[in-house]
Design a protein around this motif. Structure first.
Motif, PDB file in Angstrom:
ATOM      1  N   PRO A 194       0.892  -1.312   0.120  1.00  0.00           N
ATOM      2  CA  PRO A 194      -0.103  -0.091  -0.171  1.00  0.00           C
ATOM      3  C   PRO A 194       0.652   1.219   0.064  1.00  0.00           C
ATOM      4  O   PRO A 194       0.497   2.150  -0.204  1.00  0.00           O
ATOM      5  CB  PRO A 194      -0.812  -0.383   1.293  1.00  0.00           C
ATOM      6  N   ASP A 195       1.882   1.187   0.595  1.00  0.00           N
ATOM      7  CA  ASP A 195       2.802   2.549   0.752  1.00  0.00           C
ATOM      8  C   ASP A 195       3.509   3.191  -0.375  1.00  0.00           C
ATOM      9  O   ASP A 195       3.896   4.124  -0.661  1.00  0.00           O
ATOM     10  CB  ASP A 195       3.923   2.271   1.674  1.00  0.00           C
ATOM     11  N   VAL A 196       3.168   2.268  -1.613  1.00  0.00           N
ATOM     12  CA  VAL A 196       3.629   2.538  -3.144  1.00  0.00           C
ATOM     13  C   VAL A 196       2.755   2.925  -4.073  1.00  0.00           C
ATOM     14  O   VAL A 196       2.763   2.863  -5.165  1.00  0.00           O
ATOM     15  CB  VAL A 196       4.859   1.666  -3.563  1.00  0.00           C
ATOM     16  N   THR A 197       1.200   2.667  -3.486  1.00  0.00           N
ATOM     17  CA  THR A 197       0.382   2.937  -4.221  1.00  0.00           C
ATOM     18  C   THR A 197      -0.492   4.261  -4.134  1.00  0.00           C
ATOM     19  O   THR A 197      -0.400   4.879  -2.835  1.00  0.00           O
ATOM     20  CB  THR A 197      -0.895   1.924  -4.328  1.00  0.00           C
ATOM     21  N   PRO A 198      -0.881   5.149  -5.099  1.00  0.00           N
ATOM     22  CA  PRO A 198      -1.612   6.318  -4.881  1.00  0.00           C
ATOM     23  C   PRO A 198      -2.728   6.287  -3.591  1.00  0.00           C
ATOM     24  O   PRO A 198      -2.760   7.436  -2.819  1.00  0.00           O
ATOM     25  CB  PRO A 198      -2.011   7.033  -6.316  1.00  0.00           C
TER      26      PRO A 198
END
Length: 638
Positions: free
Chosen positions: A43-47
């Motif tokens: 999740p930390d690399v998705t907008p």
């Protein structure tokens, strides 16, 4: 959502696997496997900060059964075609869209589709004119994206739009053919507008717009931004603003504009802040958050809940007369799917002479609902827009401690006391219950019996504090079916008609069968005391019966003319202090019990007749027991 599952399908050779590999490695790989393994993006690399699973499908390694299984599991489906291959484009409508529709028709939610044109590095033109008609003909198609796995052009955008199609789908919000919001979206946004219109003037002023902005986006709008927003609305629809405020029509137009400009996330952020899911419904977990209530506990409104309901009443009491007319009540519940109460509500709580619910009655009814059916209160607090410091409606509900702890601590912090009223048919139970809300016999005789409620609730004072007393009229048929619920009350009122010689025997049977060995305090009430008292057909008369069983003596009650609240205060008092049963019994006595008389004779050697002297003597005994202050508050002359 907890996560997003993206499935890539399409004709062999269009580059599905290459798209996945290029996204992961950030470079084009010449030799790719027949099928890429499932990839999870944290999740930390998705907008949108949501875990995303990317699934590749290969007709060379998987069969049709596996394909249909993946279609059902997918949150969004990317149909990949090659921009230089017309056949792969025609297969979108010939094969893939019909297959997707057939495979997912049993699912409860709409599965969005993204059309992905790969290999743009091989042509110097666009295929968008070819695929846009498909988007117009098939509502499930959210958008079209052209990309190149070889040059990495728009690779991240493909998966961003796929994720966005799940988290911010267009279909529930907008009808492209009509170029307007869907009915469900209009209904949801209209409810939000009414909730945010705090002064109920059918307009959103700058203060209300900024509070709405803070609630949804955690920051207010700058003054110039506010003016720009109103300016855009005014320019497009003349009646979108009024008196420099935003109208409901203007509010809906703004969201139509957001969607038309591809800013679905703005509208979805607003909708989700007010609890809506992807189907534009309020899910059960939002309406009914988990609340644990023990068997000996009860539920009451907190200060926050009372304050919200008070403000809500004042908001919709447009003429400020302290009552809600039928039109005002309808407006108040216009954000709800249906009214929470039936016509019997006007016979449960305080109303004015026209039968309109008063402010006191409004809070009493919610107190009753919270006590009896707390899930309904939580549901309607949601519909009505309750929010306290960004927490759920649980902040409006207080679960009292176990009643057994109250007995051990010899005090209770409860504010609502449940009293069950027992008595033979015709003894006046309905009249007694209606007396709590200030209605005399003549008024009760005019009521519509078809709309009578089993409950009445009102406030009474217990040692200077307002408490709610909830009376429940018990019918003989309930004795057979109540089971353990029969004992579930704080105090029992045993009512008899002292002008009916057979009336008292009924309540003695009730007491001896159900309450003699229980901890529930009981109060015997002699109803219709305006009529001549008739000797009961029992060997032991009511006063002597109560004395023998150490019950308070019968308390006289009549509602022939003016209804006194004293009897209801006594019920609430013994409910609040069941551990002080013997003392309270003495203090409720209309003449001193024999053990008091004997003690006073012994102390003073006189026959006590003067009521003031009786109170003084009783006071002395209580002080000797170490509870003088409590006794003084109960027995002081009124």
């Amino acid at each position: 959502m907890k996560d997003v599952r993206i499935l890539l399908v399409g004709e062999p050779g269009v580059g599905k696997t290459s798209l996945v590999m290029s996204l992961v490695s950030e470079e084009f790989i010449e030799k790719v496997p027949a099928k890429a393994e499932e990839i999870t993006i944290p999740p930390d690399v998705t907008p949108e900060r949501v875990p995303t699973h990317i699934v590749d499908f290969s007709s060379r390694e998987q069969d049709e059964k596996q394909l249909k299984s993946e279609l059902i599991r997918a949150d969004v489906i990317c149909i990949v075609y090659a921009v230089d291959d017309d056949e792969s484009v025609s297969q979108i409508t010939k094969h893939w869209l019909p297959l997707i529709k057939e495979s997912t028709e049993s699912t409860t939610s709409h599965t969005p589709v993204i059309l992905v044109g790969n290999k743009t590095d091989l042509i110097d033109y666009t295929t968008m004119e070819t695929v846009l008609p498909i988007m117009e003909d098939y509502n499930e198609v959210e958008t079209c994206v052209e990309c190149s796995a070889k040059t990495l052009r728009n690779i991240s955008e493909v998966f961003y739009y796929a994720q966005k199609a799940v988290l911010h789908p267009t279909a529930p919000l907008y009808l492209p053919e009509q170029k307007e919001l869907t009915p469900a979206c209009k209904k949801a946004l209209t409810r939000i507008f009414k909730i945010c219109d705090q002064d109920n003037d059918k307009l959103m002023n700058d203060r209300e717009l900024n509070q709405f902005q803070r609630r949804c986006f955690n920051s207010p709008l700058m003054p110039q931004a506010l003016e720009d927003v109103k300016g855009v609305v005014k320019k497009n629809i003349p009646d979108g603003t009024l008196n420099d405020c935003l109208t409901q029509k203007g509010f809906l137009f703004l969201h139509t504009l957001f969607i038309q400009r591809g800013r679905h996330e703005t509208t979805w952020t607003v909708l989700r802040k007010f609890g809506y899911d992807n189907t534009l419904k309020l899910p059960k977990e939002y309406l009914f958050p988990t609340l644990k209530v023990g068997p000996e506990c009860s539920t009451e409104l907190t200060h926050q809940g009372i304050q919200f309901l008070t403000n809500l009443f004042e908001k919709y009491d447009e003429d400020k007369d302290g009552c809600l007319s039928p039109v005002e009540l309808q407006n108040l519940f216009s954000t709800c799917p249906y009214l929470p109460w039936g016509p019997d509500v006007t016979n449960s709580v305080h109303t004015n002479a026209m039968g309109w619910i008063t402010s006191q009655g409004f809070l009493s009814q919610w107190t009753l609902t919270t006590f009896l059916e707390v899930t309904r209160t939580m549901e309607y607090l949601t519909y009505l827009g309750y929010l306290y410091e960004n927490e759920s409606q649980l902040t409006a509900i207080h679960v009292t401690r176990d009643k057994q702890i109250d007995f051990q601590k010899k005090q209770t912090a409860r504010n609502v006391f449940h009293c069950k009223v027992f008595g033979s048919r015709g003894c006046g139970k309905t009249t007694f219950c209606q007396g709590l809300i200030g209605r005399n016999l003549q008024y009760v005789q005019t009521l519509n019996r078809e709309h009578m409620s089993q409950f009445s609730i009102g406030t009474v004072q217990v040692y200077g504090q307002d408490k709610y007393l909830m009376l429940q009229e018990m019918h003989s048929s309930q004795l057979e079916t109540s089971g353990t619920d029969f004992y579930n009350c704080d105090v029992a009122c045993l009512l008899y008609d002292h002008s009916d010689p057979k009336s008292f025997s009924y309540i003695t049977e009730i007491y001896e069968k159900y309450f003699h060995d229980s901890k529930i305090p009981c109060l015997v009430v002699a109803g219709k005391s305006d009529l001549p008292e008739i000797k009961q057909t029992m060997e032991v008369q009511p006063f002597e019966y109560c004395t023998r069983l150490k019950l308070p003596p019968p308390q006289n009650f009549t509602s022939f003319d003016r209804v006194s609240k004293d009897i209801y205060m006594k019920l609430a008092t013994i409910a609040a202090h069941p551990n002080l049963k013997r003392l309270v019994n003495m203090l409720l006595t209309q003449q001193p019990p024999f053990w008091v008389q004997d003690r006073l004779r012994h102390l003073r050697g006189v026959q006590i007749q003067d009521s003031n002297l009786i109170l003084t003597a009783a006071m002395s005994l209580a002080l000797a027991a170490g509870i003088g202050f409590l006794v003084y508050r109960v027995i002081r002359p009124r």
